[in-house]
Design an enzyme around this catalytic site. Structure first.
Site, PDB file in Angstrom:
ATOM      1  N   THR A  73      81.582  13.947  34.295  1.00 23.86           N
ATOM      2  CA  THR A  73      82.804  14.224  33.520  1.00 23.86           C
ATOM      3  C   THR A  73      82.912  13.239  32.366  1.00 23.86           C
ATOM      4  O   THR A  73      83.243  13.619  31.232  1.00 23.86           O
ATOM      5  CB  THR A  73      84.042  14.184  34.446  1.00 23.86           C
ATOM      6  OG1 THR A  73      83.848  15.143  35.480  1.00 23.86           O
ATOM      7  CG2 THR A  73      85.313  14.512  33.694  1.00 23.86           C
ATOM      8  N   ASN A 161      76.668  25.545  39.006  1.00 23.11           N
ATOM      9  CA  ASN A 161      77.082  24.918  40.263  1.00 23.11           C
ATOM     10  C   ASN A 161      77.571  25.919  41.312  1.00 23.11           C
ATOM     11  O   ASN A 161      77.495  25.665  42.497  1.00 23.11           O
ATOM     12  CB  ASN A 161      78.169  23.877  40.003  1.00 23.11           C
ATOM     13  CG  ASN A 161      79.282  24.386  39.123  1.00 23.11           C
ATOM     14  OD1 ASN A 161      79.028  24.922  38.050  1.00 23.11           O
ATOM     15  ND2 ASN A 161      80.510  24.254  39.563  1.00 23.11           N
ATOM     16  N   GLN A 189      73.412  19.913  38.020  1.00 21.81           N
ATOM     17  CA  GLN A 189      72.837  20.594  39.188  1.00 21.81           C
ATOM     18  C   GLN A 189      71.316  20.709  39.095  1.00 21.81           C
ATOM     19  O   GLN A 189      70.684  21.211  40.019  1.00 21.81           O
ATOM     20  CB  GLN A 189      73.462  21.993  39.358  1.00 21.81           C
ATOM     21  CG  GLN A 189      74.963  21.969  39.597  1.00 21.81           C
ATOM     22  CD  GLN A 189      75.358  21.376  40.954  1.00 21.81           C
ATOM     23  OE1 GLN A 189      74.528  21.215  41.852  1.00 21.81           O
ATOM     24  NE2 GLN A 189      76.639  21.036  41.105  1.00 21.81           N
ATOM     25  N   SER A 209      75.350  13.449  37.217  1.00 19.58           N
ATOM     26  CA  SER A 209      76.208  12.757  38.201  1.00 19.58           C
ATOM     27  C   SER A 209      75.357  12.361  39.402  1.00 19.58           C
ATOM     28  O   SER A 209      74.679  13.214  39.977  1.00 19.58           O
ATOM     29  CB  SER A 209      77.311  13.702  38.707  1.00 19.58           C
ATOM     30  OG  SER A 209      78.552  13.323  38.175  1.00 19.58           O
ATOM     31  N   GLY A 210      75.441  11.089  39.804  1.00 19.81           N
ATOM     32  CA  GLY A 210      74.613  10.607  40.907  1.00 19.81           C
ATOM     33  C   GLY A 210      74.908  11.272  42.239  1.00 19.81           C
ATOM     34  O   GLY A 210      74.000  11.551  43.022  1.00 19.81           O
ATOM     35  N   HIS A 211      76.202  11.548  42.487  1.00 21.43           N
ATOM     36  CA  HIS A 211      76.565  11.991  43.844  1.00 21.43           C
ATOM     37  C   HIS A 211      76.113  13.407  44.160  1.00 21.43           C
ATOM     38  O   HIS A 211      76.255  13.865  45.293  1.00 21.43           O
ATOM     39  CB  HIS A 211      78.078  11.865  44.067  1.00 21.43           C
ATOM     40  CG  HIS A 211      78.918  12.837  43.299  1.00 21.43           C
ATOM     41  ND1 HIS A 211      79.478  13.927  43.900  1.00 21.43           N
ATOM     42  CD2 HIS A 211      79.282  12.884  42.002  1.00 21.43           C
ATOM     43  CE1 HIS A 211      80.177  14.605  43.001  1.00 21.43           C
ATOM     44  NE2 HIS A 211      80.072  13.985  41.836  1.00 21.43           N
ATOM     45  N   THR A 247      82.045  -3.602  32.516  1.00 19.50           N
ATOM     46  CA  THR A 247      80.999  -4.127  33.405  1.00 19.50           C
ATOM     47  C   THR A 247      80.428  -2.994  34.246  1.00 19.50           C
ATOM     48  O   THR A 247      81.169  -2.173  34.778  1.00 19.50           O
ATOM     49  CB  THR A 247      81.591  -5.243  34.303  1.00 19.50           C
ATOM     50  OG1 THR A 247      82.128  -6.242  33.432  1.00 19.50           O
ATOM     51  CG2 THR A 247      80.541  -5.848  35.207  1.00 19.50           C
ATOM     52  N   CYS A 341      86.138  21.432  42.747  1.00 20.30           N
ATOM     53  CA  CYS A 341      87.372  21.107  42.014  1.00 20.30           C
ATOM     54  C   CYS A 341      88.391  22.220  42.150  1.00 20.30           C
ATOM     55  O   CYS A 341      89.588  21.983  42.079  1.00 20.30           O
ATOM     56  CB  CYS A 341      87.111  20.891  40.533  1.00 20.30           C
ATOM     57  SG  CYS A 341      85.575  20.128  40.195  1.00 20.30           S
TER      58      CYS A 341
HETATM   59  N1  PLP Z   1      79.085  19.811  35.757  1.00 20.25           N
HETATM   60  C1  PLP Z   1      78.675  20.471  36.855  1.00 20.25           C
HETATM   61  C2  PLP Z   1      77.707  21.597  36.700  1.00 20.25           C
HETATM   62  C3  PLP Z   1      79.149  20.119  38.101  1.00 20.25           C
HETATM   63  O1  PLP Z   1      78.724  20.785  39.188  1.00 20.25           O
HETATM   64  C4  PLP Z   1      80.065  19.043  38.199  1.00 20.25           C
HETATM   65  C5  PLP Z   1      80.644  18.706  39.508  1.00 20.25           C
HETATM   66  O2  PLP Z   1      80.899  19.576  40.336  1.00 20.25           O
HETATM   67  C6  PLP Z   1      80.455  18.379  37.037  1.00 20.25           C
HETATM   68  C7  PLP Z   1      79.943  18.791  35.840  1.00 20.25           C
HETATM   69  C8  PLP Z   1      81.409  17.223  37.090  1.00 20.25           C
HETATM   70  O3  PLP Z   1      80.811  16.162  37.790  1.00 20.25           O
HETATM   71  P1  PLP Z   1      81.658  14.889  38.269  1.00 20.25           P
HETATM   72  O4  PLP Z   1      82.851  15.424  38.989  1.00 20.25           O
HETATM   73  O5  PLP Z   1      80.720  14.162  39.154  1.00 20.25           O
HETATM   74  O6  PLP Z   1      82.038  14.121  37.072  1.00 20.25           O
END
Ligand code: PLP
Length: 653
Positions: A73, A161, A189, A209-211, A247, A341
Site C-alpha cells: 500500500t 489477488n 501476488q 508486500s513481504g507478508h 529508521t 480487505c
Molecule cells: N495489491 C495486491 C494485489 C494485494 O493482494 C494486496 C493485499 O491484499 C495489496 C496490494 C496491498 O498490500 P498490503 O495490504 O500488504 O499493503
C-alpha cells in the site's frame, strides 16, 4: 479442535521459520541502527544491504532501485505520487503528459483509491478510467491501445489477488509502446510465483508486500526503474538515500531477506523448498477434484490455464459464500470470500463483476489460495476435509440429494430482513411453508426434496392466500394450525399440538405490541420481518406486555468460565447453534459433546425448555460468538435466566 489448514495465502501467509529466526536475531543481536557508523550500526547495515542485493538479483532490478518500505500500500502511494508529480511537471513544461489515469478494473482497491486520492490532493483533475477485462480476467488490450496515446499513468497488476489471473504484461507493454504513460505493475501476488526480470521491461514501478510470501507483516519493497521519476512520500532523516525516510524496519527486512534467500536457486535454508509451477499445478488439480466431488455444480471463476495454480476461486449454485466459509471454518479449513480487505463487507466481488460473471457468482465466490511452500500432506488433508464438508452439506439436505435425516418442528429461513417459516411434521412427512420469500424458493425446494417432505400448504400472513376454502383450523400430522385476523386485512397463524393450546404464532409483519391483547400471554411470536433492516435476523419473542426487560448480566462467558459452569452443573446443556452442516463438519470438540440446535431451529426447542420445572443452565456456542449471544439473549428475554454463551466463540477458545 483440529489443526487448522490455512488456505488463505493470498490474504497473508505464516512466517517462514527461517524468517522468524532472522527477525528475532535482528532484534536481539543486530539491533543497531543501520545509519549509525559504529560497529553495531555497520552490522545492521550489512544485513540491510544483503537483503537488498538478494532482492535485486531475484527481481532482475538491474540499474533500477529497490527501496524497503512498510508494504505494497505504501509502495503504491509512492508510485502514484511520483507518477502524478511527474505528470504535473511535464504539463507545466508544456510537454505531452496525457490526461488519463488508467487502471485495471480488477486492481486491488489500493490502486484506484490512491489514484483518486492523490489526483484530488494535487489538484490535477486527471480522468480515472478503469481498463476493462474480458471473461477470463485479462485486460482488454484493444481498449488499452485506444487509451494509450492519452494515458498519463497506467496501473495494472501481475497477478490478481482474488482470481490468480496472470496478466499479459508483454501485451500491455506492446500496447503502451508509443504512449507517454508511466506504468506501475502491482507485483504483490507474483512474488515467488512468477518469474520477474523487471529491468528487462518498461515497468516504471513495482510494489511488493513481504507478508504475502512468508515474511512478517509491515515490510515491503518498491522497485523503481532507473530514470523513472521519483518523489519521496516521506521526508526526514534521509534513509534509503533520501527516498524513504524513517529508521528501517530491520526485523521485517531481516525476515524478508531470509525468505528471499530461500527463494534464491541453490540455497534453501531449513529445506524450505519453493514448489515449481508444475508441482503447484498438480496440487491445484487435486484440490479442484476434491471440490468438484464435494460440491456438485461448482464453477471455477477463472480459467486455470491463465491463472496462478495457487488460487482457486469458485461459486456453488444455491450456497452463499457465507455458508461455505462457515462450513470450511468448521472443518478448520481457512478460506475467504475474496480479498481480505473486503472480507467483512458482504458485497459482490468487484473483480468478478468486472469479468462480467453472473451476479450469483460474484456475490457467492469463495477463494482458496496457498503459497508456494505448500506441502503434499497438507493438500491431502485439505482434500479429506473438503470431502467431509461435502458429506456435511449432503446430510443437512443442502445439496438436495436424498438424506436419511428427517427434521421435525420449525425452521426459520431468512433473506433480506424477511423470514420464511417451515413447519415440518416428520410423522406425516408434510410441511407447511409460511410466507415464502422469492429469494428462498430454491433453498425451500432443496430442503424438502432432500428430506423427503411434501409441501402440504403454503400460507401468506399478508393476504391469507393458501388457506383451504373452509374452516379456521388445519391439521398437519399431529400439529394443528389455526388462522386469526391480525388487523388491516392481515392474518397470523397459530401452531400447537392437536387439541392443545397453541405455542407459536407466525405473525408476519404485524407489530407484536398490536397483537398483545389478541394472543395468549406466553405464546411465542415468530416474526416475518425484522424491525430494523440493519439488525441481525429477529428470533422469537413473547407479546411485549408480558415481558420484563431481560437482564443480560453474566451471560457472556469465556472458555474457562464455561468449563467451570459445566463442572458445577452436570445437567447443564452445551448447545451448538451453528448450522447442522457446520456441526457435522467439525471433527471433534475438545470438551464435552454438545447437542446441535441451530439458531434457525431454536424456535421449535423453546417450548420444551421454557416448560422445564428445573432450569438447567443452557450454554450456547457458535463460531465467533454472535449467533450464540443472540440465542442466549433470546432465552433470557423469554425469562430463562440460566442462559449463557461462549463469548468469542470456538474461534477464540
Ligand atoms: N495489491 C495486491 C494485489 C494485494 O493482494 C494486496 C493485499 O491484499 C495489496 C496490494 C496491498 O498490500 P498490503 O495490504 O500488504 O499493503
Amino acid at each position: 479442535m483440529d489443526n487448522e489448514i490455512y488456505l488463505d495465502g493470498n490474504a497473508t501467509t505464516a512466517v517462514l521459520p527461517a524468517a522468524l529466526r532472522a527477525a528475532t536475531e535482528a532484534m536481539a543481536e543486530r539491533y543497531g541502527n543501520p545509519s549509525s557508523t559504529h560497529a553495531t550500526g555497520v552490522k545492521a547495515k550489512a544485513l540491510l544491504d544483503t537483503a537488498r542485493e538478494r532482492a535485486c538479483r531475484l527481481l532482475g532490478a538491474g540499474p533500477g532501485r529497490l527501496m524497503f518500505n512498510s508494504g505494497a500500500t505504501e509502495g503504491i502511494q509512492t508510485a502514484v505520487l511520483s507518477a502524478l508529480c511527474a505528470v504535473r511537471a511535464r504539463r507545466t513544461a508544456g510537454e505531452p503528459a496525457g490526461t488519463l489515469l488508467v487502471y485495471g478494473a480488477t486492481e486491488h482497491k489500493a490502486v484506484p483509491e490512491s489514484l483518486a486520492h492523490w489526483n484530488a490532493l494535487l489538484g490535477l483533475d486527471l480522468e480515472l478510467v478503469p481498463l476493462p477485462v474480458g471473461h477470463d480476467g485479462r485486460h482488454d488490450l484493444a481498449a488499452l491501445r485506444r487509451l494509450a496515446p492519452h494515458a498519463a499513468f497506467v496501473c495494472t497488476m501481475a497477478a490478481n489477488n482474488e482470481t490468480g489471473v496472470i496478466s499479459d504484461l508483454a501485451g500491455i507493454a506492446a500496447a503502451l509502446a508509443d504512449s507517454p504513460a508511466l506504468w506501475m505493475v502491482d507485483c504483490v501476488q507474483a512474488l515467488g510465483k512468477l518469474p520477474l526480470d523487471l529491468a528487462a521491461t518498461r515497468i516504471d514501478y513495482a510494489p511488493f508486500s513481504g507478508h504475502k510470501l512468508y515474511a512478517p507483516k509491515g515490510v515491503g519493497m518498491l522497485y523503481v526503474r532507473a530514470g523513472a521519476p521519483f518523489t519521496p512520500l516521506m521526508k526526514g532523516g534521509g534513509q534509503e538515500t533520501g527516498w524513504r525516510s524513517g529508521t528501517e524496519n530491520m526485523a521485517g527486512i531481516a525476515g524478508f531477506g531470509a525468505v528471499l534467500a530461500a527463494l534464491e536457486p541453490g540455497s534453501p535454508p531449513d529445506g524450505a523448498t519453493f514448489r515449481s509451477h508444475a508441482e503447484l499445478c498438480v496440487f491445484r488439480d487435486r484440490l479442484a477434484d476434491a471440490l468438484c466431488q464435494a460440491l456438485p455444480g461448482i464453477v471455477f471463476n477463472a480459467p486455470f490455464d491463465k491463472a496462478l495454480p495457487t488460487t482457486l476461486n469458485f461459486s456453488v449454485p444455491g450456497l452463499s459464500s457465507k455458508e461455505l466459509l462457515d462450513l470450511f471454518d468448521a472443518a478448520a479449513v481457512r478460506v475467504s470470500a475474496g480479498s481480505a480487505c473486503s472480507a467483512a463487507k458482504a458485497q459482490p466481488s468487484h473483480v468478478l463483476e468486472a469479468m462480467g460473471l453472473p451476479e450469483w457468482r460474484s456475490s457467492n465466490a469463495v477463494r482458496l489460495s496457498f503459497g508456494p511452500l505448500m506441502e503434499e500432506a497438507t493438500v491431502q488433508e485439505a482434500c479429506a476435509r473438503i470431502a467431509r464438508c461435502g458429506d456435511a452439506l449432503r446430510q443437512a439436505g443442502m445439496l438436495g440429494e436424498p438424506t436419511a435425516a428427517r427434521p421435525d418442528g420449525l425452521l426459520q429461513l431468512s433473506a433480506g430482513g424477511s423470514h420464511t417459516w417451515l413447519v415440518f411434521d416428520a410423522a406425516s412427512g408434510s410441511c407447511a411453508v409460511i410466507d415464502p420469500q422469492p429469494a428462498l424458493e430454491d433453498r425451500i425446494g432443496t430442503l424438502l426434496r432432500a428430506h423427503g417432505y411434501r409441501e402440504a400448504v403454503r400460507l401468506s400472513t399478508h393476504d391469507g392466500t393458501g388457506w383451504p376454502a373452509t374452516g379456521d383450523s388445519l391439521g398437519l400430522g399431529a400439529q394443528c394450525l389455526r388462522r386469526m385476523a391480525s388487523g388491516t386485512g392481515r392474518l397470523c397463524y397459530l401452531l400447537g399440538p392437536d387439541g392443545e393450546a397453541p405455542r407459536h404464532a407466525f405473525i408476519g409483519a404485524a407489530d407484536p405490541a398490536g397483537l398483545a391483547h389478541l394472543l395468549p400471554a406466553n405464546i411465542l411470536l415468530c416474526p416475518g420481518r425484522d424491525a430494523r433492516p440493519d439488525a441481525p435476523p429477529a428470533l422469537c419473542s413473547v407479546p411485549p406486555a408480558n415481558t420484563a426487560p431481560a437482564s443480560l448480566a453474566g451471560m457472556h462467558l469465556d472458555a474457562a468460565a464455561v468449563a467451570s459452569l459445566l463442572r458445577e452443573h452436570p445437567a447443564a446443556l452445551l448447545v451448538d447453534v451453528r448450522e447442522p452442516y457446520e456441526h457435522a463438519a467439525t471433527a471433534r470438540f475438545a470438551g464435552p459433546r454438545a447437542v446441535s440446535i441451530p439458531l434457525s431451529r431454536l424456535a421449535g426447542e423453546l417450548p420444551a425448555w421454557l416448560a422445564r420445572a428445573e432450569r438447567a443452565p443452557l450454554v450456547f456456542f457458535c463460531r465467533s460468538g454472535n449467533r450464540s449471544a443472540r440465542a442466549a439473549g433470546c432465552l433470557r428475554s423469554l425469562g430463562y435466566a440460566e442462559a449463557y454463551h461462549l463469548q468469542g466463540g470456538i474461534a477464540l477458545s
